[in-house]
Design a protein around this motif. Structure first.
Motif, short mmCIF file in Angstrom:
data_model
loop_
_atom_site.label_atom_id
_atom_site.label_comp_id
_atom_site.label_asym_id
_atom_site.label_seq_id
_atom_site.Cartn_x
_atom_site.Cartn_y
_atom_site.Cartn_z
N VAL A 24 -3.19 4.05 18.76
CA VAL A 24 -2.27 3.85 19.97
C VAL A 24 -3.97 4.00 20.45
N VAL A 25 -4.94 4.17 20.64
CA VAL A 25 -5.86 4.34 21.49
C VAL A 25 -7.03 3.70 21.06
N SER A 26 -6.92 3.30 19.24
CA SER A 26 -7.51 2.10 18.32
C SER A 26 -7.59 1.38 18.27
N VAL A 27 -6.12 0.65 18.97
CA VAL A 27 -5.79 -0.98 18.86
C VAL A 27 -6.09 -0.91 19.71
N THR A 77 8.45 4.40 18.92
CA THR A 77 7.85 5.77 19.48
C THR A 77 6.06 5.46 19.21
N LEU A 78 5.90 4.99 18.23
CA LEU A 78 4.44 4.38 18.73
C LEU A 78 4.05 3.52 19.15
N GLN A 79 5.20 1.67 19.54
CA GLN A 79 4.88 0.93 20.53
C GLN A 79 5.12 1.29 21.87
N LEU A 97 5.81 -0.95 5.51
CA LEU A 97 6.87 -1.91 6.52
C LEU A 97 6.84 -0.77 7.90
N THR A 98 7.34 0.42 7.68
CA THR A 98 7.82 1.14 8.88
C THR A 98 5.94 1.17 9.90
N ALA A 99 5.57 1.74 8.69
CA ALA A 99 3.80 1.45 9.27
C ALA A 99 3.32 0.53 9.68
N TYR A 100 3.21 -0.55 9.19
CA TYR A 100 2.73 -2.34 9.42
C TYR A 100 3.41 -2.57 10.81
N LEU A 101 4.55 -2.31 11.20
CA LEU A 101 6.04 -2.31 12.64
C LEU A 101 5.11 -1.45 13.73
#
Length: 371
Positions: free
Chosen positions: A117-120, A347-349, A317-321
């Motif tokens: 998250v911090v990287s993005v 969760t990540l989004q 695809l899970t990782a990409y989304l």
């Protein structure tokens, strides 16, 4: 300079649109005829995508139709009340897919997720800073336009902090189009298509009383989220409440397919109809830098997705989304239309949205001062 927020509802590109004086092209037609046109184009663009088996075809087709009508001079916009309804329905839809391990997913992988998250956020902020350095856009506008959060939330916050909401809208929704298109292509050609729902199944009956009760709860929760100024509150508050009720077995949520089809279509129109000629002319100088920054951000998100695949062993695809830089609602639809780990993605989004909302104002001022 900090200003007082002037809107409490989510802002779409339409609501940030400059006044258009003389209608041209499609804009000369009556509003009802423009809606008929966008409806017919939606059918023409959606059916081939459905036949080809593309995930989220019911989102992508109307989005393409909306872009065509808007660029041909169309003046129609999706009313905010409909966009609010779409967010509530999508929140309930995703909540039905969340199991009890939603919080456990974050607890088990919180350090890695926080790094992603911090990287993005860092790369998106750096992209905005570089655009601001070129002088093409003012500092705060470039930073907010590049922020990897929910597009509607970023536009509200951008306007509150003195940025040009029209340019922020253009940058945010252009990224949504790129990300949604890339994610759909990856899902399709990666063999992750979900099971298609035949049209005759759209009208299968569902228990009406629980449906009405759940929609009522969702609407009240969405209004509360907006009242409390929760980031993307019309989506996140109903989603959180419905996820708890569903995963605990308190309420079993069942949404009719026709309601989901309408919601996907309206969201596609909301995105597509924002790309008007006026906004494109206003943002023409920023087009190439914005596209370049979007490509860099999507590519970097792909690298982070590779890291998740290596470390956690999840499917590509899970990782990409999960790492895709917005928008939250369109990613949710693509995830729901594919065979992926929806709980991990959401969760990540959600974590990124919360963090970018907290850090956004400080980052915008900090980077703009140095641009």
């Amino acid at each position: 300079m900090q200003c007082t927020p002037s809107r409490s509802l989510d802002v779409s590109p339409a609501s940030s649109n400059p006044n258009e004086t003389t209608p041209t092209g499609t804009g000369k037609l009556p509003a009802w005829l423009q809606w008929c046109l966008v409806g017919c184009l939606s059918v023409a663009t959606t059916v081939p995508l459905e036949i080809a088996g593309f995930p989220a075809a019911l989102l992508m087709g109307p989005m393409i139709a909306g872009i065509i009508v808007a660029l041909s001079g169309g003046t129609i916009r999706l009313p905010r009340i409909f966009f609010f309804g779409v967010q509530v329905v999508l929140a309930l839809m995703i909540a039905t897919m969340i199991s009890q391990d939603f919080l456990g997913t974050f607890a088990e992988n919180w350090l890695l997720m926080l790094f992603v998250v911090v990287s993005v956020i860092g790369v998106s902020t750096l992209s905005g800073w570089m655009i601001a350095r070129t002088g093409v856009l003012p500092g705060t506008t470039a930073i907010w336009g590049s922020s990897a959060g929910a597009a509607s939330t970023m536009m509200i916050m951008a306007e509150a902090y003195g940025a040009d909401a029209r340019l922020v809208a253009f940058m945010q929704y252009l990224r949504v189009v790129f990300v949604a298109t890339c994610a759909t292509l990856v899902a399709h050609f990666g063999g992750h298509d979900g099971a298609a729902v035949p049209p005759h199944a759209w009208f299968e009956p569902v228990p009406m009383l629980p449906l009405i009760a759940m929609l009522g709860i969702g609407i009240l929760a969405g209004l509360l989220g907006q009242k409390l100024r929760v980031p993307a509150g019309a989506f996140l508050v109903p989603f959180a409440l419905a996820a708890v009720l569903n995963s605990s077995g308190t309420v079993e949520i069942a949404l009719p397919q026709w309601l989901l089809v309408i919601s996907f279509t309206l969201l596609g129109w909301n995105i597509g109809l924002g790309f008007t000629r006026a906004i494109l002319l206003h943002a023409r100088r920023a087009l190439l830098p914005t596209v370049a920054s979007i490509i860099v951000l999507i590519s970097f998100s792909g690298l982070l997705a590779g890291l998740l695949i290596l470390v956690l062993g999840i499917d590509p695809l899970t990782a990409y989304l999960a790492t895709s830089p917005g928008g939250l609602d369109s990613i949710a639809i693509i995830a729901a239309s594919s065979n992926v780990n929806v709980a991990f993605i959401m969760t990540l989004q959600t974590a990124r949205l919360i963090l970018v909302t907290i850090l956004g104002p400080w980052l915008a001022r900090f980077m703009a001062d140095r641009a």
